[in-house]
Write a protein that holds these residues in place. Structure first.
Motif, PDB file in Angstrom:
ATOM      1  N   GLU A 160       0.857  -1.096  -0.089  1.00  0.00           N
ATOM      2  CA  GLU A 160      -0.025   0.063  -0.093  1.00  0.00           C
ATOM      3  C   GLU A 160       0.817   1.244  -0.125  1.00  0.00           C
ATOM      4  OE1 GLU A 160      -3.474   2.260  -0.279  1.00  0.00           O
ATOM      5  OE2 GLU A 160      -3.498  -0.189  -0.075  1.00  0.00           O
ATOM      6  N   THR A 176      -6.898   1.220  -4.980  1.00  0.00           N
ATOM      7  CA  THR A 176      -6.940   2.361  -4.372  1.00  0.00           C
ATOM      8  C   THR A 176      -6.405   3.472  -5.589  1.00  0.00           C
ATOM      9  OG1 THR A 176      -6.153   1.227  -2.429  1.00  0.00           O
ATOM     10  CG2 THR A 176      -6.036   3.946  -2.512  1.00  0.00           C
ATOM     11  N   TYR A 177      -5.283   3.111  -6.480  1.00  0.00           N
ATOM     12  CA  TYR A 177      -4.780   3.992  -7.447  1.00  0.00           C
ATOM     13  C   TYR A 177      -5.128   3.759  -8.684  1.00  0.00           C
ATOM     14  CZ  TYR A 177      -2.398   5.092  -3.008  1.00  0.00           C
ATOM     15  OH  TYR A 177      -2.006   5.255  -1.624  1.00  0.00           O
TER      16      TYR A 177
END
Length: 398
Positions: free
Chosen positions: A301, A360-361
């Motif tokens: 992460e 997330t990205y």
């Protein structure tokens, strides 16, 4: 300022006993993560590891060290990769003994692979063993120095998982500054009860093959291996084949936690930024990132956070630890060689076992092998315990 050119490479890992075997495994998605055959531990039947296939006896026979004294598995793996690297670079005995030749190696395990013997000797429960001088992290380096009559500058680095990346950085700096004409750089680590028990206590060992950058990742697999690169100045390299150049490097420390990275990736961002800036290139010139990618919740992460913080457009990235396991102090050099191979052969190597990429990205790791990707520069990340983060940029010389 002089250039640091890669003229030789040698490696032994769970996916091969030389560069060619490792390259073939990367191209064909052949993982080396299985149950251990040589490592004696309570966990050898419970957990998968990235264990090198050769036994100690086979390594000794290959190296002509059947009658050697005090060679731990760490020393044997180091000798195997070192011998291939200097042979690949065509270094003569005179080259090795020159005061212009340096050796910088790295290890975190060292002779602690003999955990039980170390305990017996340290607690005076034995009458002494042939390994009394082999327990330190520099023992393998001293064996190499003695066997190959190395007289120039030597050092052994232990900065956890960034150890051999720092060896490469230091070697490049010696050449750039004119303090050495050639430097043999790399590192080694072997499986040990000491480290397996320690990582198990941290609850970050996966019971299955690791899956870096997957939403459902559940830990890393420990591995072992050794890798060395021969770096030479243009003057020393002459007309030799040159694989790549160490174009840039960066080292930083976020000093956040003994075994975790800071959530805002302070060390990782700094090391990557410094490496790219010292290479004198722009971010969009990076064609591949060999990520640290351990498969743990924190690392993956945070590393993605750092990459997305720096890059407007995420370059192709993957974690080759899904092939080899985490080789600790050897990881930086192992993955440096994989990064160089990606440049030389215009190839991208996948992150294995990823089924649900971290969302997330909105970026996903390389999922399958592909070629015909011209890569001018590759970034290789190695992030160690204690926050010691190192990034290397390798550049094409074609």
């Amino acid at each position: 300022m002089k250039r640091a050119l890669v003229t030789g490479m040698g490696i032994i890992s769970a996916i091969g006993e030389n560069v060619n075997e490792n390259h073939n495994s990367l191209r064909n998605a052949l993982t080396g993560i299985h149950k251990a055959a040589h490592f004696e531990s309570h966990y050898s039947s419970l957990l998968p590891f990235g264990e090198c296939k050769a036994s100690n006896e086979e390594l000794k026979e290959t190296l002509g060290l059947q009658d050697s004294v005090g060679y731990t598995r760490t020393c044997l793996l180091a000798n195997n990769a070192f011998l291939e690297a200097i042979g690949d670079a065509g270094l003569s005995p005179e080259d090795l003994s020159s005061f212009d030749t340096a050796l910088i190696s790295a290890s975190t395990v060292g002779g602690m692979c003999l955990t039980d013997q170390l305990y017996e000797d340290a607690n005076l429960k034995s009458s002494g063993s042939p390994y009394l001088e082999s327990y330190g992290c520099s023992a393998h380096t001293l064996k190499l120095i003695k066997r190959y009559k190395i007289r120039g500058f030597t050092d052994t680095i232990n900065t956890a998982c960034s150890s051999s990346a720092n060896a490469i950085m230091m070697g490049a700096r010696l050449i750039r500054s004119g303090r050495a004409k050639r430097v043999i750089v790399g590192g080694v680590d072997s499986l040990a009860k000491y480290t397996v028990n320690g990582f198990n206590a941290l609850k970050i060992l996966s019971e299955s093959a690791c899956k870096p950058f997957d939403e459902n990742r559940n830990g890393l697999n420990l591995g072992e291996g050794a890798a060395y690169l021969v770096l030479e100045s243009e003057e020393a390299a002459g007309s030799k084949r040159v694989y790549a150049e160490v174009s840039g490097f960066g080292n930083a420390n976020d000093a956040h936690h003994p075994s975790a990275m800071s959530d805002n990736a302070i060390g990782a961002v700094s090391s990557m930024r410094d490496a790219i800036q010292s290479a004198g290139i722009s971010y969009d010139q990076i064609g591949y990132v060999n990520a640290h990618g351990t498969g743990t919740q924190n690392n993956d992460e945070v590393e993605l956070y750092g990459l997305n913080h720096l890059f407007a457009k995420m370059p192709p990235y993957s974690s080759t630890k899904s092939f080899t396991g985490h080789t600790l102090g050897a990881a930086g050099a192992v993955e440096a060689i994989y990064s160089v191979l990606s440049i030389v052969y215009s190839e991208l190597y996948p992150s294995l076992n990823v089924e649900s990429p971290i969302g997330t990205y909105h970026s996903t790791p390389i999922s399958s092998f592909s070629d015909n990707h011209a890569i001018k520069f590759a970034l290789s990340n190695s992030f160690g315990f204690g926050g010691n983060c190192t990034s290397l940029v390798f550049g094409s010389v074609s």
